[in-house]
Scaffold this motif. Structure first.
Motif, PDB file in Angstrom:
ATOM      1  N   VAL A  66       4.459 -13.033  -1.633  1.00  0.00           N
ATOM      2  CA  VAL A  66       4.874 -11.970  -2.456  1.00  0.00           C
ATOM      3  C   VAL A  66       5.215 -12.463  -3.641  1.00  0.00           C
ATOM      4  O   VAL A  66       5.881 -13.182  -3.785  1.00  0.00           O
ATOM      5  N   LEU A  67       4.555 -11.804  -4.619  1.00  0.00           N
ATOM      6  CA  LEU A  67       5.005 -12.135  -5.891  1.00  0.00           C
ATOM      7  C   LEU A  67       5.570 -10.898  -6.709  1.00  0.00           C
ATOM      8  O   LEU A  67       5.001  -9.913  -6.577  1.00  0.00           O
ATOM      9  N   SER A  68       6.834 -11.227  -6.979  1.00  0.00           N
ATOM     10  CA  SER A  68       7.430 -10.240  -7.887  1.00  0.00           C
ATOM     11  C   SER A  68       6.779 -10.111  -8.929  1.00  0.00           C
ATOM     12  O   SER A  68       6.437 -10.868  -9.776  1.00  0.00           O
ATOM     13  N   ILE A  69       6.818  -8.943  -9.664  1.00  0.00           N
ATOM     14  CA  ILE A  69       6.353  -8.515 -10.967  1.00  0.00           C
ATOM     15  C   ILE A  69       7.125  -9.386 -12.060  1.00  0.00           C
ATOM     16  O   ILE A  69       6.715  -9.605 -13.095  1.00  0.00           O
ATOM     17  N   ILE A  70       8.474  -9.390 -11.789  1.00  0.00           N
ATOM     18  CA  ILE A  70       9.124 -10.417 -12.716  1.00  0.00           C
ATOM     19  C   ILE A  70       8.514 -11.654 -13.147  1.00  0.00           C
ATOM     20  O   ILE A  70       8.459 -12.380 -12.375  1.00  0.00           O
ATOM     21  N   GLY A  71       8.209 -11.842 -14.473  1.00  0.00           N
ATOM     22  CA  GLY A  71       7.496 -12.818 -14.777  1.00  0.00           C
ATOM     23  C   GLY A  71       5.931 -13.052 -14.587  1.00  0.00           C
ATOM     24  O   GLY A  71       5.393 -13.961 -14.781  1.00  0.00           O
ATOM     25  N   ALA A  72       5.381 -12.180 -13.807  1.00  0.00           N
ATOM     26  CA  ALA A  72       4.007 -12.190 -13.536  1.00  0.00           C
ATOM     27  C   ALA A  72       3.433 -10.996 -13.700  1.00  0.00           C
ATOM     28  O   ALA A  72       3.811  -9.896 -13.502  1.00  0.00           O
ATOM     29  N   LEU A  73       1.864 -10.971 -14.171  1.00  0.00           N
ATOM     30  CA  LEU A  73       1.172  -9.878 -14.163  1.00  0.00           C
ATOM     31  C   LEU A  73       1.703  -8.994 -15.429  1.00  0.00           C
ATOM     32  O   LEU A  73       0.841  -8.115 -16.059  1.00  0.00           O
ATOM     33  N   LEU A  74       2.910  -8.827 -15.800  1.00  0.00           N
ATOM     34  CA  LEU A  74       3.323  -7.961 -16.689  1.00  0.00           C
ATOM     35  C   LEU A  74       3.164  -8.586 -18.163  1.00  0.00           C
ATOM     36  O   LEU A  74       3.444  -7.678 -19.169  1.00  0.00           O
ATOM     37  N   VAL A  75       3.107  -9.955 -18.457  1.00  0.00           N
ATOM     38  CA  VAL A  75       3.056 -10.340 -19.673  1.00  0.00           C
ATOM     39  C   VAL A  75       1.642 -10.374 -19.805  1.00  0.00           C
ATOM     40  O   VAL A  75       0.745 -11.468 -19.358  1.00  0.00           O
ATOM     41  N   ASN A 100      18.745  -2.829 -12.195  1.00  0.00           N
ATOM     42  CA  ASN A 100      18.064  -3.463 -10.953  1.00  0.00           C
ATOM     43  C   ASN A 100      17.773  -2.754  -9.618  1.00  0.00           C
ATOM     44  O   ASN A 100      17.535  -3.348  -8.794  1.00  0.00           O
ATOM     45  N   ARG A 101      17.846  -1.753  -9.575  1.00  0.00           N
ATOM     46  CA  ARG A 101      17.654  -0.862  -8.462  1.00  0.00           C
ATOM     47  C   ARG A 101      16.043  -0.503  -8.127  1.00  0.00           C
ATOM     48  O   ARG A 101      15.763  -0.302  -7.283  1.00  0.00           O
ATOM     49  N   ILE A 102      15.187  -0.646  -9.331  1.00  0.00           N
ATOM     50  CA  ILE A 102      13.815  -0.194  -9.188  1.00  0.00           C
ATOM     51  C   ILE A 102      13.117  -1.772  -9.477  1.00  0.00           C
ATOM     52  O   ILE A 102      13.561  -2.286 -10.523  1.00  0.00           O
ATOM     53  N   ARG A 103      12.318  -2.068  -8.535  1.00  0.00           N
ATOM     54  CA  ARG A 103      11.522  -3.400  -8.514  1.00  0.00           C
ATOM     55  C   ARG A 103       9.855  -3.078  -8.229  1.00  0.00           C
ATOM     56  O   ARG A 103       9.907  -2.103  -7.296  1.00  0.00           O
ATOM     57  N   SER A 104       9.187  -3.895  -8.833  1.00  0.00           N
ATOM     58  CA  SER A 104       7.542  -3.544  -8.665  1.00  0.00           C
ATOM     59  C   SER A 104       7.165  -4.902  -8.088  1.00  0.00           C
ATOM     60  O   SER A 104       7.794  -5.903  -8.360  1.00  0.00           O
ATOM     61  N   PHE A 105       6.315  -4.867  -7.021  1.00  0.00           N
ATOM     62  CA  PHE A 105       5.810  -5.995  -6.224  1.00  0.00           C
ATOM     63  C   PHE A 105       4.385  -5.938  -5.919  1.00  0.00           C
ATOM     64  O   PHE A 105       3.881  -4.965  -6.093  1.00  0.00           O
ATOM     65  N   VAL A 106       3.833  -7.020  -6.051  1.00  0.00           N
ATOM     66  CA  VAL A 106       2.467  -7.289  -5.624  1.00  0.00           C
ATOM     67  C   VAL A 106       2.513  -8.205  -4.424  1.00  0.00           C
ATOM     68  O   VAL A 106       2.875  -9.490  -4.595  1.00  0.00           O
ATOM     69  N   GLU A 107       1.909  -7.779  -3.333  1.00  0.00           N
ATOM     70  CA  GLU A 107       2.072  -8.566  -2.205  1.00  0.00           C
ATOM     71  C   GLU A 107       0.489  -8.946  -1.933  1.00  0.00           C
ATOM     72  O   GLU A 107      -0.612  -8.196  -1.764  1.00  0.00           O
ATOM     73  N   GLU A 108       0.217 -10.291  -1.689  1.00  0.00           N
ATOM     74  CA  GLU A 108      -1.148 -10.774  -1.338  1.00  0.00           C
ATOM     75  C   GLU A 108      -1.210 -10.881   0.127  1.00  0.00           C
ATOM     76  O   GLU A 108      -0.529 -11.564   0.775  1.00  0.00           O
ATOM     77  N   THR A 109      -2.037 -10.274   0.754  1.00  0.00           N
ATOM     78  CA  THR A 109      -2.214 -10.181   2.210  1.00  0.00           C
ATOM     79  C   THR A 109      -3.934 -10.546   2.634  1.00  0.00           C
ATOM     80  O   THR A 109      -4.762 -10.689   1.641  1.00  0.00           O
ATOM     81  N   TYR A 145      -0.299   0.371 -15.387  1.00  0.00           N
ATOM     82  CA  TYR A 145      -0.724   0.575 -17.004  1.00  0.00           C
ATOM     83  C   TYR A 145      -1.658  -0.307 -17.174  1.00  0.00           C
ATOM     84  O   TYR A 145      -1.991  -0.005 -18.442  1.00  0.00           O
ATOM     85  N   ASP A 146      -2.033  -1.105 -16.221  1.00  0.00           N
ATOM     86  CA  ASP A 146      -3.617  -2.107 -16.499  1.00  0.00           C
ATOM     87  C   ASP A 146      -3.820  -2.243 -15.413  1.00  0.00           C
ATOM     88  O   ASP A 146      -3.324  -2.003 -14.292  1.00  0.00           O
ATOM     89  N   VAL A 147      -5.118  -3.128 -15.234  1.00  0.00           N
ATOM     90  CA  VAL A 147      -5.524  -3.460 -13.894  1.00  0.00           C
ATOM     91  C   VAL A 147      -4.537  -4.303 -13.096  1.00  0.00           C
ATOM     92  O   VAL A 147      -4.234  -5.259 -13.523  1.00  0.00           O
ATOM     93  N   ALA A 148      -4.414  -3.618 -11.744  1.00  0.00           N
ATOM     94  CA  ALA A 148      -3.518  -4.324 -10.894  1.00  0.00           C
ATOM     95  C   ALA A 148      -2.210  -4.717 -11.486  1.00  0.00           C
ATOM     96  O   ALA A 148      -1.713  -5.503 -10.855  1.00  0.00           O
ATOM     97  N   ALA A 149      -1.716  -3.991 -12.353  1.00  0.00           N
ATOM     98  CA  ALA A 149      -0.327  -4.003 -13.153  1.00  0.00           C
ATOM     99  C   ALA A 149       0.447  -2.965 -13.140  1.00  0.00           C
ATOM    100  O   ALA A 149       0.211  -2.043 -13.717  1.00  0.00           O
TER     101      ALA A 149
END
Length: 361
Positions: free
Chosen positions: A4-13, A43-52, A78-82
Motif C-alpha cells: 500500500v502506497l499512501s499518496i502522501i509523498g508519492a504520485l502527487l509530486v 486529515n479526515r480524507i486520504r487517498s491511496f494507491v494499493e498495488e495488488t 487529476y493525472d494518470v493514476a493520480a
C-alpha cells in the motif's frame, strides 16, 4: 503480497518543480492587500494507491463520526493514476458511469452531486465548475489526449450554490484568496470584477497585473539605491551561466558570494531595465502554473504547516510564485536574466533564485 502506497509523498509530486526550502523565508517586505486565510487540514480524507496482483487499486478513505473509514471508489483522477487529494477538506469524485464530477466533504457527503463536466479544487471556499463540456480527443498517431471543449464556466461555493454564472475559465493569475464582495466594482488596476447572481460584485486580484505593478513601482526603483537586497532570501540560489561552448553550464553562488563576487553582473540588468532606451531590453512577467516542490527535510515543521499541504506540495494558490525576466536585446538576439519570487506568509515578496544567462541566441 500487497503493498500500500499512501499518496502522501508519492504520485502527487508530478511535473516540473521549482526548488524552494526553509532558507527562502523573508517577511520584511510590503504586505499584500489582504490577510491570507489558511485552512488547516483535518486529515479526515486520504487517498491511496494499493498495488495488488491484479494491478492498482486506487481509492479514498474518509473518516466517519464513529471513527471508522468509509471507502470511496469513484475516484477523480487529476493525472494518470493520480487520484485527487483534499483541498480545504473537500475532495472531488467522478461518477464512473456518467463521468461527471462532484464534491465530497470530509464526512463523505456529496455536497455537490456529480452533475458537472469538471470541477477545480476548493480555494477560499470556492471552486470553478464546467457545465455541459464536450469531451474530445486531440491526440494523434493513436495517442489519446482527452480534453473538454465548450460548455459554461461557473463559480460555486462548497454548498454547490452558483456565485457567478459567467466566469472566466480557471487560470493561475486570478487570486481566489483576494476576494472582496462589494456593491460596485473595484477599479484598482490589478483587480478584476465579476457581477454575481446576487447582483453584487466579486473582485479578485489579478496576480500577473499585481506582480507587474510590484516590479515597476517597488522592486526596480529599489535597485537604484541597493534597497533591493532586502528582498533577498538569506540563502538565495544564484545561477551564473559560464560562457563557453557548452550551453547550460552554471556556477552556483550563495547570497554572500553573489554580493561579493557577482553583484555587478546580477545588477547589470537592473540598470538596463531602469534606462530610458526601451529598445535594449524587454520585461516579461510570469506567474508559475506548475507544482512547486520543497526540500522538506530542510524545512522546519512550523513552516511545513503553513506553506505545504499534507502531500508535501507547495500551496501555490495561497503563496504564488513569480518570475521577472529582464531580456537584454541585441539585434535579433536576446539574453534572459531571471529573478524568481514567491509571496511569503506575511504578504511580502521574497527573491529566492536568480539565473543569469551568458550567451545570446
Amino acid at each position: 503480497m500487497k503493498k500500500v502506497l499512501s499518496i502522501i509523498g508519492a504520485l502527487l509530486v508530478i511535473g516540473v518543480g521549482v526548488f524552494l526550502s526553509v532558507k527562502y523565508w523573508n517577511d520584511e517586505n510590503t504586505e499584500y492587500p489582504y490577510n491570507i486565510k489558511i485552512v488547516e487540514d483535518n486529515n479526515r480524507i486520504r487517498s491511496f494507491v494499493e498495488e495488488t496482483e491484479e494491478g492498482l487499486d486506487i481509492y479514498y478513505l474518509i473518516k466517519q463520526e464513529n471513527g471508522e473509514d468509509l471507502r470511496v471508489d469513484n475516484v477523480y483522477y487529476y493525472d494518470v493514476a493520480a487520484p485527487d487529494y483534499p483541498s480545504e477538506n473537500f475532495i472531488r469524485f467522478s461518477d464512473q458511469k456518467s463521468e461527471l464530477v462532484g464534491l465530497y466533504n470530509d464526512r463523505g457527503v456529496a455536497v455537490i452531486p456529480p452533475i458537472y463536466s469538471d470541477l477545480t479544487r476548493v480555494y477560499n471556499g470556492m471552486l470553478y465548475a464546467l457545465k455541459d463540456g464536450v469531451k474530445d480527443n486531440i491526440g494523434s498517431n493513436g495517442d489519446r489526449h482527452d480534453v473538454l471543449l465548450g460548455g459554461t464556466t461557473l463559480l460555486l461555493n462548497t454548498n454547490g450554490e452558483v456565485l457567478i454564472e459567467d466566469m472566466i475559465i480557471p487560470n493561475n493569475t486570478l487570486d481566489m484568496f483576494s476576494l472582496k464582495i462589494t456593491e460596485e466594482p473595484i477599479l484598482d488596476s490589478y483587480y478584476v470584477s465579476f457581477k454575481g447572481v446576487n447582483s453584487k460584485y466579486y473582485n479578485f486580484v489579478d496576480l500577473a497585473k499585481y506582480f507587474e505593478l510590484f516590479v515597476k513601482e517597488e522592486f526596480l526603483p529599489s535597485t537604484v539605491d541597493h534597497k533591493w537586497e532586502s528582498f533577498l532570501s538569506d540563502n538565495i540560489e544564484v545561477n551564473i551561466e559560464v560562457k563557453n561552448e557548452n550551453v547550460g553550464d552554471y556556477i552556483v553562488y550563495d547570497k554572500q558570494e553573489m554580493l561579493t563576487i557577482q553583484k555587478d553582473l546580477v545588477t547589470k540588468a537592473f540598470a538596463l531595465a531602469n534606462s530610458s532606451d526601451s529598445t535594449r531590453y524587454k520585461l516579461v512577467y510570469d506567474v508559475y502554473d506548475w507544482i512547486v516542490t520543497v526540500d522538506t527535510e530542510l524545512m522546519e515543521d512550523k513552516y511545513k504547516k503553513i506553506y505545504l499541504n499534507k502531500e508535501g506540495v507547495w500551496k501555490g494558490k495561497e503563496f504564488p510564485v513569480f518570475q521577472l525576466n529582464i531580456k537584454e536585446v541585441k539585434g535579433t538576439q536576446t539574453r534572459s536574466n531571471h529573478y524568481d519570487f514567491y509571496r511569503n506568509k506575511n504578504g511580502g515578496m521574497t527573491l529566492y533564485q536568480i539565473t543569469i544567462r551568458a550567451n545570446y541566441y
